[in-house]
Enzyme design. Structure first.
Site, mmCIF file in Angstrom:
data_model
loop_
_atom_site.group_PDB
_atom_site.id
_atom_site.type_symbol
_atom_site.label_atom_id
_atom_site.label_comp_id
_atom_site.label_asym_id
_atom_site.label_seq_id
_atom_site.Cartn_x
_atom_site.Cartn_y
_atom_site.Cartn_z
ATOM 1 N N THR A 11 0.941 -1.228 -0.022
ATOM 2 C CA THR A 11 0.111 -0.050 0.015
ATOM 3 C C THR A 11 0.839 1.346 0.060
ATOM 4 O O THR A 11 0.334 2.442 -0.151
ATOM 5 C CB THR A 11 -0.911 0.050 1.238
ATOM 6 O OG1 THR A 11 -0.355 -0.138 2.445
ATOM 7 C CG2 THR A 11 -1.970 -1.299 1.086
ATOM 8 N N ALA A 12 2.079 1.307 0.129
ATOM 9 C CA ALA A 12 3.060 2.361 0.040
ATOM 10 C C ALA A 12 3.205 2.920 -1.199
ATOM 11 O O ALA A 12 3.128 2.124 -2.252
ATOM 12 C CB ALA A 12 4.400 1.894 0.899
ATOM 13 N N HIS A 71 11.524 -4.891 2.383
ATOM 14 C CA HIS A 71 10.207 -5.713 2.541
ATOM 15 C C HIS A 71 10.601 -6.467 1.237
ATOM 16 O O HIS A 71 10.099 -7.611 1.288
ATOM 17 C CB HIS A 71 9.098 -4.707 2.514
ATOM 18 C CG HIS A 71 8.829 -4.572 3.746
ATOM 19 N ND1 HIS A 71 7.708 -5.021 4.354
ATOM 20 C CD2 HIS A 71 9.221 -3.508 4.695
ATOM 21 C CE1 HIS A 71 7.595 -4.613 5.817
ATOM 22 N NE2 HIS A 71 8.320 -3.733 5.817
ATOM 23 N N ARG A 111 12.782 -9.656 1.368
ATOM 24 C CA ARG A 111 12.353 -10.918 2.168
ATOM 25 C C ARG A 111 11.296 -11.773 1.798
ATOM 26 O O ARG A 111 11.057 -12.814 1.922
ATOM 27 C CB ARG A 111 11.599 -10.153 3.479
ATOM 28 C CG ARG A 111 12.462 -10.093 4.626
ATOM 29 C CD ARG A 111 11.810 -10.005 5.950
ATOM 30 N NE ARG A 111 10.426 -9.240 5.847
ATOM 31 C CZ ARG A 111 10.281 -8.077 6.306
ATOM 32 N NH1 ARG A 111 11.071 -7.192 6.966
ATOM 33 N NH2 ARG A 111 8.692 -7.499 6.213
#
Length: 193
Positions: free
Chosen positions: A35-36, A52, A55
């Site tokens: 959502t960023a 993120h 990962r």
């Protein structure tokens, strides 16, 4: 209705890692909904996003959805696991909405959830554990996110709280609060500062 899970906690608590682990263990096709908003001028923000991304398993599908979260959930496919990370950045994308537009957006969002055929894991920040922000935009963000997380906590099963690298299953350990009387959705009950 498919499984809807809420993972909430403080910054750097491990909530995203826990949500990722839940998604892996779902044994379904994972669709990661980021959502960023990208901001190439903010190097530190871009580094957070990259961390993120690194990962995530390479077979996950990643969608960048800073605005159209409700529509994306509605279009999901059965036998998938949607990992929405995070609700805090999604809420921040609408801070310019007036209260009525925001409440309508959230009503639409909550109403779509029972219709989604995919499993959903929501990651949300707990922002209200500190002092009341000294500026109006900070208070608006804190109040909107807190109300949204509270609404989701009523319908998600399970609800996890991640604190200090430990996971608590609140669905097993806690008693839910009654529905607020001030609003059908309780979105603007400002009694709990």
């Amino acid at each position: 209705m498919s499984k809807v899970i809420l993972v909430t906690g403080a910054a750097r608590s491990g909530k995203s890692e826990w949500a990722e682990d839940l998604a892996i263990n779902s044994q379904k096709t994972v669709v990661y909904i980021a959502t960023a908003r990208q901001n190439p001028d903010d190097l530190e923000w871009q580094q957070r996003i990259q961390k993120h991304q690194q990962r995530r398993p390479p077979d996950w599908i990643t969608l960048s959805v800073p605005v159209e979260l409700t529509a994306t959930l509605a279009q999901s496919q059965p036998n998938t696991c949607l990992l929405v990370d995070s609700l805090g950045t999604w809420v921040a994308n609408f801070l310019e909405d007036d209260d009525l537009d925001w409440e309508n957006r959230i009503i639409e969002f909550l109403n779509i959830l029972p219709l989604v055929e995919a499993d959903i894991i929501f990651v949300a920040e707990e922002t209200g554990w500190g002092v009341v922000p000294a500026y109006p935009l900070g208070r608006k963000f804190r109040d909107r996110l807190g109300a949204l997380v509270r609404q989701l906590g009523r319908i998600c099963e399970p609800v996890y709280l991640v604190v200090g690298g430990h996971v608590l299953n609140l669905s097993l350990l806690a008693v839910p609060l009654p529905v607020p009387r001030s609003s059908v959705y309780g979105l603007f009950n400002n009694d709990d500062s």
